[in-house]
Write a protein that holds these residues in place. Structure first.
Motif, PDB file in Angstrom:
ATOM      1  N   GLY A   9       0.803  -1.221   0.000  1.00 45.05           N
ATOM      2  CA  GLY A   9       0.000   0.000   0.000  1.00 45.05           C
ATOM      3  C   GLY A   9       0.833   1.265   0.000  1.00 45.05           C
ATOM      4  O   GLY A   9       0.491   2.248  -0.662  1.00 45.05           O
ATOM      5  N   ALA A  10       1.942   1.262   0.733  1.00 43.42           N
ATOM      6  CA  ALA A  10       2.782   2.459   0.831  1.00 43.42           C
ATOM      7  C   ALA A  10       3.568   2.714  -0.447  1.00 43.42           C
ATOM      8  O   ALA A  10       3.825   3.863  -0.800  1.00 43.42           O
ATOM      9  CB  ALA A  10       3.724   2.340   2.014  1.00 43.42           C
ATOM     10  N   GLY A  66       2.587   1.628  -3.486  1.00 46.19           N
ATOM     11  CA  GLY A  66       1.681   1.773  -4.621  1.00 46.19           C
ATOM     12  C   GLY A  66       1.792   0.657  -5.643  1.00 46.19           C
ATOM     13  O   GLY A  66       1.323   0.797  -6.766  1.00 46.19           O
ATOM     14  N   VAL A  88      -5.490   1.522  -2.067  1.00 43.90           N
ATOM     15  CA  VAL A  88      -5.036   1.751  -0.696  1.00 43.90           C
ATOM     16  C   VAL A  88      -6.191   1.514   0.278  1.00 43.90           C
ATOM     17  O   VAL A  88      -5.979   1.001   1.372  1.00 43.90           O
ATOM     18  CB  VAL A  88      -4.459   3.176  -0.542  1.00 43.90           C
ATOM     19  CG1 VAL A  88      -4.051   3.444   0.888  1.00 43.90           C
ATOM     20  CG2 VAL A  88      -3.273   3.373  -1.461  1.00 43.90           C
ATOM     21  N   GLN A 114      -2.856   6.921   1.846  1.00 41.73           N
ATOM     22  CA  GLN A 114      -1.568   6.299   2.179  1.00 41.73           C
ATOM     23  C   GLN A 114      -1.087   6.735   3.559  1.00 41.73           C
ATOM     24  O   GLN A 114      -0.538   5.926   4.310  1.00 41.73           O
ATOM     25  CB  GLN A 114      -0.516   6.616   1.120  1.00 41.73           C
ATOM     26  CG  GLN A 114      -0.660   5.764  -0.121  1.00 41.73           C
ATOM     27  CD  GLN A 114       0.478   5.973  -1.089  1.00 41.73           C
ATOM     28  OE1 GLN A 114       1.014   7.071  -1.196  1.00 41.73           O
ATOM     29  NE2 GLN A 114       0.836   4.913  -1.795  1.00 41.73           N
ATOM     30  N   GLN A 115      -1.293   7.984   3.905  1.00 39.76           N
ATOM     31  CA  GLN A 115      -0.928   8.444   5.242  1.00 39.76           C
ATOM     32  C   GLN A 115      -1.772   7.742   6.304  1.00 39.76           C
ATOM     33  O   GLN A 115      -1.269   7.401   7.379  1.00 39.76           O
ATOM     34  CB  GLN A 115      -1.102   9.961   5.360  1.00 39.76           C
ATOM     35  CG  GLN A 115      -0.075  10.754   4.588  1.00 39.76           C
ATOM     36  CD  GLN A 115      -0.352  12.245   4.624  1.00 39.76           C
ATOM     37  OE1 GLN A 115      -1.476  12.685   4.885  1.00 39.76           O
ATOM     38  NE2 GLN A 115       0.679  13.038   4.350  1.00 39.76           N
TER      39      GLN A 115
END
Length: 130
Positions: free
Chosen positions: A28-29, A31, A40, A104-105
């Motif tokens: 996920g981080a 991509g 995500v 993403q955060q």
């Protein structure tokens, strides 16, 4: 008087789930595109499910087995879990939280909070052993 034995915190199944969670966060981080992990938001959903599974085995399940519902470290665990659920809800409802602007955060924040929950569970286990 019979004492209640503490169930283990870091079992093989929890370690496998933690490894799976790390893979989901990495995908996920960065991509990367993997079938089933196409967005995500799907990564966040899967990470929350993995985290809840880990919690039932080494967190809240252990607290329930020993009856330590009001222990300070149990309350810290509840708070961290509540924050994880709040961030997840914010992602899917569209709320904007301070310091968490993107999905993403949010994924990274959830991963950090899950890590803190694991540290909390291990600390709770170690303190109960002394």
């Amino acid at each position: 008087m019979k004492t209640i034995s503490q169930p283990a915190v870091l079992t093989p199944s929890i370690l496998i789930l933690a490894l799976l969670a790390a893979v989901v966060v990495f995908i996920g981080a960065t991509g990367k595109r993997v079938p089933l992990l196409s967005s995500v938001r799907m990564d966040i959903l899967l990470l929350v499910i993995i985290g809840m599974t880990m919690c039932t085995q080494g967190g809240i399940g252990r607290v329930a087995a020993t009856g330590q519902w009001s222990h300070p470290l149990s309350i810290v665990g509840y708070t961290l879990g509540g924050l994880i659920l709040l961030i997840s809800l914010a992602v899917f409802v569209g709320w904007k939280l301070p310091y968490i602007r993107t999905d993403q955060q949010a994924l990274i924040a959830i991963a950090v909070l899950i890590g803190l929950k694991v540290v909390n569970a291990v600390a709770h286990y170690l303190l109960a052993q002394t």
